[in-house]
Every structure is written in C-alpha cells, then in structure tokens.
Design an enzyme around this catalytic site. Structure first.
Site, PDB file in Angstrom:
ATOM      1  N   GLY A   8       0.846  -1.504   0.328  1.00 37.50           N
ATOM      2  CA  GLY A   8      -0.090   0.201   0.389  1.00 37.50           C
ATOM      3  C   GLY A   8       0.506   1.180   0.009  1.00 37.50           C
ATOM      4  N   ILE A  35      -0.610  -2.063  -5.680  1.00 38.75           N
ATOM      5  CA  ILE A  35      -1.614  -2.515  -6.970  1.00 38.75           C
ATOM      6  C   ILE A  35      -2.139  -1.547  -8.076  1.00 38.75           C
ATOM      7  CG2 ILE A  35      -4.012  -1.392  -5.847  1.00 38.75           C
ATOM      8  CD1 ILE A  35      -4.232  -4.620  -6.483  1.00 38.75           C
ATOM      9  N   ASP A  52      -0.133  -7.287  -4.928  1.00 37.14           N
ATOM     10  CA  ASP A  52      -1.614  -7.141  -5.299  1.00 37.14           C
ATOM     11  C   ASP A  52      -1.783  -8.213  -3.789  1.00 37.14           C
ATOM     12  OD1 ASP A  52      -4.857  -8.784  -5.869  1.00 37.14           O
ATOM     13  OD2 ASP A  52      -4.306  -8.075  -4.106  1.00 37.14           O
ATOM     14  N   TYR A 142     -14.659  -2.345   8.969  1.00 36.02           N
ATOM     15  CA  TYR A 142     -13.085  -1.893   9.575  1.00 36.02           C
ATOM     16  C   TYR A 142     -12.804  -1.522  10.992  1.00 36.02           C
ATOM     17  CZ  TYR A 142      -9.194   1.746   9.179  1.00 36.02           C
ATOM     18  OH  TYR A 142      -7.591   1.925   9.586  1.00 36.02           O
TER      19      TYR A 142
HETATM   20  C1  VAH Z   1     -10.892   5.946   8.752  1.00 31.86           C
HETATM   21  N1  VAH Z   1      -9.049   7.133   8.460  1.00 31.86           N
HETATM   22  O1  VAH Z   1     -11.630   7.008   8.697  1.00 31.86           O
HETATM   23  C2  VAH Z   1      -8.960   6.315   8.424  1.00 31.86           C
HETATM   24  C3  VAH Z   1      -8.854   5.914  10.195  1.00 31.86           C
HETATM   25  C4  VAH Z   1      -9.466   6.981  12.640  1.00 31.86           C
HETATM   26  C5  VAH Z   1      -9.902   6.741  11.024  1.00 31.86           C
HETATM   27  O2  VAH Z   1      -9.152   4.767  10.063  1.00 31.86           O
HETATM   28  O3  VAH Z   1     -11.634   5.417   8.392  1.00 31.86           O
END
Ligand code: VAH
Length: 315
Positions: A8, A35, A52, A142
């Site tokens: 990345g 990538i 990748d 996430y």
């Molecule tokens: C996001 N910039 O906004 C990232 C970060 C704390 C936020 O992990 O997903």
C-alpha cells in the site's frame, strides 16, 4: 542492513512512509509495492513492484527476491469504503494480514508493522481519554477487521514469536497523498476545497470531535515504535496514540484565520454514525512510557503547513 517491503505504498500513510524510510535506510533498501501505478518520484527514488496483497505467492517471491527483513503492511480498505462493500473489505483486510503474518512466521522476518485504528473502539467504549485496555465493541466493518487483526497480531507474537508492532492511528492528515474512503478525510478534503473553491460542505456535524494526527507525527511515531527495543514493549496488540482532538468547527475556525472568506456548511452523511461510534479523545500514556511517543504538531501549526503545502500543489 534492514531490507524493507511496504504494501500500500501509494496510499496516504504509504507515500509519506516510503520517502522517510528511504531517507533513513537507503533508497535501495526500501521496496515500495502497491496495486496502483506510483507517482514518478516514488518509482524513480527506489525499487517498486506491483503487488496485490491477496496474492500470497507473489508476496513470498518478493520477500525472497529482495531478502526482505521487515514488512510494513499498510494496504487496507478504510471505514467509509468498507461499509459499502463489507464482505470484500473483511476479506482484503484480514486475508492480506494473514498472508503477511504467515510470511513473518515462515521467513522469520525481523519486524512487521501493521496499522490499527481508533476504529477498534465502539459505542460502549469510554468516549473521553479512552484507555489502552477497555471495552471494544466496534460496529463498523473496518473496526471489526482492525479488532480481529489486533488479536491475530498478538496471537502470532505469543505463539510464534512474530514481532509485529502496531499503532491505533487517529484520523491522519497529510498533504503528500490524498486519502480515500475514510471518515476522518473531511480534515484533508477541506484544505483542497478551500483553496480550489473557497467553500466546503462537511460530511460530519460541526461538533463531531475526533482524535486526529498530522502525518509527520504519525510517521515519526511509527518508526520510533519499529526501532524500539522489543523488551520495552508491554503491548503486543496495538498502541493507543492520541494525536490532537478537535471538532470540524474548530478546524474551520483555524483555517479562517488565514482565509476569512471561507464558506463551510455541514451535511452529515452515513459517516456521521461511524464518527459517533468512535472516541472523542485517547489516553496514550502507555505508548509514552514504553517508547517515548510525543506529538509535535497542534491544530494551529498543522493548519499553517497544510495550507502552505497544498497551496503549492494546486498552483
Ligand atoms: C478512516 N482514516 O477514517 C481512517 C482512520 C480513525 C480513522 O482509521 O477510516
């Protein structure tokens, strides 16, 4: 001499980190991978390979080709993007980490760096001065992937001795590479829009306070942690790093000291819910004690540099 591979490398952290590591360890000792097609400066300043991170075999072949001793694994889908493609984001964020951890185990890498995030915290987490150890109930794809990743990073350390270091980054603010898909990215977009159009529509509420950090401070913290003596590290999941907490309206007020005619309105979107699930401020005492973390930039100094540097980029 350490031989470093960065995944990345064309991303927001990767761009700054590649140049800083090349400065410190020598251009030829830092292999940038992504990538995406890199900017010419990255391609011309040292080795670059297309990679990748889901391709474990290709990653293994690059580790052998360049005799890699450290991997900085930065490739991931951020919070906003991950909510739009949950299964793909989970797959990429987790499988790519497992690919790297397995290489750490089989190739006996000296060190691995992997970024976690304040996104590991959730609605039940203490909102202010969030401690290093506390309830963590992330409700974003996430955040769930970062929490699971922290567990795996610690497992590979305890079970196989794989020495991974990690930081729970706040929202990162930089001018070298534009971010993509983050909930905190309003704090970067606003500078580009202010200079281009003199106006900006913020996708968070004006009082959505979040922990943030200027990229130079984040890069210094990352390398300081990677260079710290292993015996001094009491945390093998990921370290809290507080940065500077502020609300969008406070950043706007700071920018207006330089651009008094700036017009900002607020139209919260789905990312407001994500922001509300995260803490407003972080306690990073453990990082300060273990590896002398310190922050150099406050909101005022960061705003001045961001306006200057982005102004130069957009000239
Ligand atoms: C996001 N910039 O906004 C990232 C970060 C704390 C936020 O992990 O997903």
């Amino acid at each position: 001499m350490e031989k470093i591979l960065i995944t990345g490398a064309c991303g927001q952290i990767g761009t700054d980190l590649t140049f800083e590591l090349r400065e410190r360890y020598g251009n030829d000792n830092v292999v940038a991978t992504d990538i995406k097609e890199p900017e010419s400066e990255m391609k011309e300043s040292g080795p670059f390979e297309f990679l990748d991170v889901m391709d474990a075999e290709k990653m293994h072949s690059l580790v052998k080709k360049y005799n890699i001793t450290q991997i900085y694994h930065l490739a991931a889908l951020l919070s906003g993007t991950a909510e739009k493609m949950p299964l793909k984001a989970w797959d990429i964020n987790m499988q790519s980490l497992m690919n790297v951890l397995e290489l750490g185990r089989t190739e006996k890498l000296n060190r691995i760096f992997w970024p976690s995030s304040i996104a590991v915290f959730g609605p039940s987490t203490p909102k202010q001065n969030t401690p290093q150890t506390c309830v963590m109930d992330p409700n974003t794809v996430y955040g769930i992937s970062k929490l699971a990743g922290e567990r795996w990073v610690q497992y590979y350390y305890e079970k196989y001795g794989v020495d991974t270091r990690s930081i729970r980054y706040p929202g990162l603010i930089s001018y070298k590479a534009e971010p993509g898909g983050g909930t905190t990215d309003y704090a970067v977009e606003i500078f580009y829009e202010a200079i281009r159009k003199g106006e900006y529509t913020c996708f968070l509420k004006e009082d959505a306070a979040l922990p943030m950090q200027f990229m130079p401070d984040a890069i210094k913290a990352t390398i300081d942690l990677m260079e710290a003596d292993s015996a001094s590290l009491s945390v093998r999941s990921s370290y809290n790093v507080a940065g500077i907490s502020f609300k969008p309206e406070e950043m706007v007020a700071e920018i207006k000291k330089h651009m008094p005619d700036l017009k900002v309105d607020y139209e919260p979107d789905f990312r407001q819910d994500i922001a509300e699930s995260w803490p407003g401020s972080i306690d990073d005492t453990v990082a300060r004690e273990d590896w002398s973390l310190k922050n150099e930039y406050d909101l005022e100094r960061m705003t001045k540099v961001m306006l200057e540097e982005i102004g130069k980029k957009l000239k």
